[in-house]
Write an enzyme that holds these catalytic residues in place. Sequence first.
Site, PDB file in Angstrom:
ATOM      1  CB  SER A   9       5.125  20.415  86.739  1.00  0.00           C
ATOM      2  OG  SER A   9       4.003  21.216  86.437  1.00  0.00           O
ATOM      3  CE  LYS A  10       8.477  27.803  90.324  1.00  0.00           C
ATOM      4  NZ  LYS A  10       9.619  28.550  89.837  1.00  0.00           N
ATOM      5  NE  ARG A  11       4.106  24.585  82.959  1.00  0.00           N
ATOM      6  CZ  ARG A  11       3.320  23.671  82.418  1.00  0.00           C
ATOM      7  NH1 ARG A  11       2.045  23.907  82.202  1.00  0.00           N
ATOM      8  NH2 ARG A  11       3.804  22.481  82.068  1.00  0.00           N
ATOM      9  NE  ARG A  12       0.899  19.146  85.228  1.00  0.00           N
ATOM     10  CZ  ARG A  12       1.639  18.876  84.140  1.00  0.00           C
ATOM     11  NH1 ARG A  12       1.352  19.441  83.000  1.00  0.00           N
ATOM     12  NH2 ARG A  12       2.665  18.053  84.217  1.00  0.00           N
ATOM     13  CG  ASP A  13       0.662  19.308  90.264  1.00  0.00           C
ATOM     14  OD1 ASP A  13      -0.541  19.065  90.365  1.00  0.00           O
ATOM     15  OD2 ASP A  13       1.349  19.014  89.277  1.00  0.00           O
TER      16      ASP A  13
END
Length: 469
Positions: free
Chosen positions: A237-241
């Site tokens: 996901s954009k948040r994590r990766d």
Amino acid sequence: MTAPRFRIAPSPTGFFHVGGARTALYNWALAKRLGGTFVLRIEDTDEERNRPEWNQGIIDALAWIGISADDPAFEGPYFQSHYAAEHVAAGVRLFDAGHAYYCDLTSEQVQERSKASGKPGYDGHSRDRGLEPGPGRVLRFRVPDGSTVVHDAVRGEVTFDNATIEDFVLLRGNGSPMFLLANVVDDMLMRISHVIRAEEHLPNTPKQQMLWEALGHAAPEWAHVPLLVNEQRKKISKRRDKVALEQYRDEGYLPGAMVNYLMTLGWAPKGDTEIVPWATIESEFRLEDVTHSPAFFDLKKLAAFNGEYIRAMPVEEFSAACEPWLAQWRDAHPEAVWNQEWWTTMAALVQTRVVTLAEAPAMVDFLFTPAPELDPASVAKVTSPQAESVLRASAEAFASCAWSADAIKVAFEVVAEAHGLKPGKAQAPVRVAVTGRTVGPPLLESMELLGRDRILGRIDALRERIAVT
Ligand code: GLU
């Protein structure tokens, strides 16, 4: 048989997700092999996310991975927002045919009823109330009894018990269409024969299949491709990766490597290597061979693919491909004196050492600046009396040896032997003096290019620096 029609239906987000790129490539590979069409439909109904530059971003991202809007197999872009009247008309048709009904409950009321009954979702309250359309009334699909069997090219038959599917909303209280309806109506309008998309849409599929049937059409072929997960096996996901395709492009990944790697997330070419050209992918890719299980989006493996692709390039091509990053570096270093000939000389050596094109400037920057940028951690590694002695002895040897990479190598060997060191070890302090770092670019060739005087000057400068620290 009519030619198959594939599609991707991205919603603009400001970047192109690598998962979306993989889905696009799966569709593209089949469209090309089967002589079909690849339709791009931009699902732009979210007003806040409707920015023209984001649409162009989608087209650019696709072009970067070889899906060119100029290719005869490419059709579109179509914009979902242009078909709102058709979406509403389809809703009305479903109502007229008895497949849908209006309901006047607010979402809060729906929630309250669900809480009171202890059953999740909408309870079919208005199914038989015979409500006419009106402000604030949503149109809901009348889910039939029984079960819905989805034939999925990747997963086989997936059976959904209709009792678990609530009467879902087709048109909102303000009359605007919901995603499920708009998506189906567009696929119908665009005569899509294959819907290949991310696994997260599988729960939508029985609902959409019911809509296809209620609207009097046979559903398309479905295929839901596996989730992409990170090292912790969590959906990327954009948040994590790092999920934006554009970021990989900007960091100097080669489109060929990226395409090849993305294709292997859930699929593998025949034979014992996964590194294969697009022509092989196009001729071998089959949905039936795509796996169900989540695919690990492995940055290390991607880097390895990229390294291989970089090393396979003709050196002239590599050298030219690095230019945008070199130009960026030059812009940021106005004090540097660029020497294109030196770069050309070094390119082949750099090519064997980098994983991305963006790493190229750091392999050669010290050649063009008046002095290398001394990396403090590297300097700290060469502050011993022995290092100082190696620097002094090297400077003496370089003062009088012939000036070529070979002669410099011999001089290093002599210094190494005198200090009881392996040649590589003996080079370390000089490497820091010349390049500013303990690891990196080919030293001997760089020294030859820089010339004796500059090398002696850099060794002096490091000795002074060490003496004062
Ligand atoms: N707009 C949807 C998405 O971006 C498309 C779903 C589909 O492919 O049907 O996920």
